[in-house]
Design a protein around this motif. Structure first.
Motif, mmCIF file in Angstrom:
data_model
loop_
_atom_site.group_PDB
_atom_site.id
_atom_site.type_symbol
_atom_site.label_atom_id
_atom_site.label_comp_id
_atom_site.label_asym_id
_atom_site.label_seq_id
_atom_site.Cartn_x
_atom_site.Cartn_y
_atom_site.Cartn_z
ATOM 1 N N UNK A 213 -8.695 11.134 -10.622
ATOM 2 C CA UNK A 213 -8.733 11.727 -11.954
ATOM 3 C C UNK A 213 -9.171 13.178 -11.868
ATOM 4 N N UNK A 214 -8.527 14.036 -12.631
ATOM 5 C CA UNK A 214 -8.769 15.476 -12.548
ATOM 6 C C UNK A 214 -9.465 15.960 -13.821
ATOM 7 N N UNK A 215 -10.520 16.746 -13.626
ATOM 8 C CA UNK A 215 -11.212 17.358 -14.762
ATOM 9 C C UNK A 215 -11.506 18.815 -14.399
ATOM 10 N N UNK A 216 -11.260 19.713 -15.367
ATOM 11 C CA UNK A 216 -11.416 21.142 -15.099
ATOM 12 C C UNK A 216 -12.419 21.765 -16.066
ATOM 13 N N UNK B 291 -17.054 10.388 -2.598
ATOM 14 C CA UNK B 291 -17.592 11.694 -2.973
ATOM 15 C C UNK B 291 -16.497 12.488 -3.683
ATOM 16 N N UNK B 292 -16.750 12.999 -4.873
ATOM 17 C CA UNK B 292 -15.730 13.782 -5.574
ATOM 18 C C UNK B 292 -15.417 15.073 -4.823
ATOM 19 N N UNK C 128 0.834 -1.203 0.000
ATOM 20 C CA UNK C 128 0.000 0.000 0.000
ATOM 21 C C UNK C 128 0.870 1.255 0.000
ATOM 22 N N UNK C 129 1.934 1.229 0.809
ATOM 23 C CA UNK C 129 2.846 2.377 0.847
ATOM 24 C C UNK C 129 3.503 2.581 -0.515
ATOM 25 N N UNK C 130 3.862 1.465 -1.170
ATOM 26 C CA UNK C 130 4.543 1.559 -2.465
ATOM 27 C C UNK C 130 3.644 2.148 -3.539
ATOM 28 N N UNK C 131 2.378 1.726 -3.567
ATOM 29 C CA UNK C 131 1.480 2.191 -4.633
ATOM 30 C C UNK C 131 0.855 3.548 -4.312
ATOM 31 N N UNK C 132 1.004 4.004 -3.063
ATOM 32 C CA UNK C 132 0.357 5.265 -2.690
ATOM 33 C C UNK C 132 0.787 6.451 -3.554
ATOM 34 N N UNK C 133 2.080 6.578 -3.945
ATOM 35 C CA UNK C 133 2.417 7.712 -4.823
ATOM 36 C C UNK C 133 1.754 7.626 -6.192
ATOM 37 N N UNK C 134 1.384 6.396 -6.612
ATOM 38 C CA UNK C 134 0.724 6.246 -7.907
ATOM 39 C C UNK C 134 -0.738 6.687 -7.840
ATOM 40 N N UNK C 135 -1.252 6.878 -6.616
ATOM 41 C CA UNK C 135 -2.609 7.392 -6.448
ATOM 42 C C UNK C 135 -2.628 8.915 -6.418
ATOM 43 N N UNK C 136 -1.454 9.517 -6.314
ATOM 44 C CA UNK C 136 -1.365 10.973 -6.373
ATOM 45 C C UNK C 136 -1.454 11.415 -7.837
ATOM 46 N N UNK C 137 -1.954 12.602 -8.058
ATOM 47 C CA UNK C 137 -2.077 13.072 -9.441
ATOM 48 C C UNK C 137 -1.873 14.580 -9.517
#
Length: 242
Positions: A224-227, A201-202, A147-156
């Motif tokens: 995921x980011x949408x603007x 919740x977004x 979980x610690x290893x994949x956590x940076x891959x959840x950042x965006x």
């Protein structure tokens, strides 16, 4: 103007570091579980510690060196008298407390008679733990490590270009924010969102740009980011200048 690509570089660095550390742990685990082809006793020495004449028994210490590191097992030793006859035969288990890397030292008590010689006639060594058994026994540890290893891959992070302005949208472990030309214009904590099922919740971030354009950002479950600008989806990304 601050470094526009600071957040993107930060995420990339964390991903590389955590992934390298995880792979290093995996490699060390696999190497430590490498099974030996066959255990052999390279050399052995025996010592007569004491002889108790009243009971006609002895105490002997046997030191055996294996070709590979051992952890636990058993050794069978046959003792002979001065005429070469078998005076006693004993099997004794050893644990990691009796082991120094490849060398095992065991004391045999109540050996019949006063042995003049000995022979290690048999031994058993427990095979090293398999990779599967280690993963099962340390499942929680490996789960946390994963979980610690994949956590940076959840950042965006996304960087948009609008009328010459660099708009940075960042979603991290502890906060989500919007920056315009390096200046934070909206920021929210993401601790509850990341650790207490708030992702269902977004998250919404918003601001009004200097030219009156209303900016709205939505960060979904998967970060995921949408603007939107004035209600219209905007996708033009900022390109780093050489």
């Amino acid at each position: 103007m601050k470094d526009i690509f600071y957040e993107k570089n930060k995420i990339t660095t964390l991903r590389v570091i955590f992934l390298v550390l995880f792979l290093a742990c995996c490699i060390l685990t696999v190497v430590s579980c490498k099974p030996t082809t066959e255990f052999e006793i390279v050399s052995a020495e025996g010592y007569l510690n004491d002889y108790y004449e009243y009971s006609d028994e002895s105490e002997c210490t046997i030191t055996a060196e294996f070709n590979e590191s051992v952890d636990e097992g058993s050794i069978t030793v046959t003792f002979y008298d001065e005429d070469g006859n078998i005076s006693d035969k004993q099997t004794k288990d050893f644990t990691s407390w009796d082991v120094n890397d490849k060398t095992v030292e065991i004391t045999f008590s109540n050996v019949k008679g006063r042995p003049a010689s000995y022979e290690v006639t048999d031994f058993t060594v427990e095979p090293p733990p398999s990779l599967v058994s280690i993963l099962i026994s340390e499942f929680i540890v490996w789960l946390i490590l994963f979980i610690i290893t994949v956590s940076p891959f959840a950042m965006s992070c996304e960087i948009y270009d609008f009328n010459g302005n660099a708009i940075t949208v960042y979603s991290g472990w502890f906060s989500c924010y919007v920056k315009v030309n390096g200046i934070t214009v909206d920021k929210k904590s993401s601790i509850l969102r990341n650790f207490f099922f708030g992702r269902i919740f977004p998250m919404h971030l918003s601001t009004t740009l200097p030219d009156g354009v209303f900016l709205l950002v939505k960060i979904n479950f998967f970060n995921g980011i949408k603007m939107w600008l004035n209600g219209c989806v905007y996708n033009k990304k900022y390109i780093k200048q050489k």
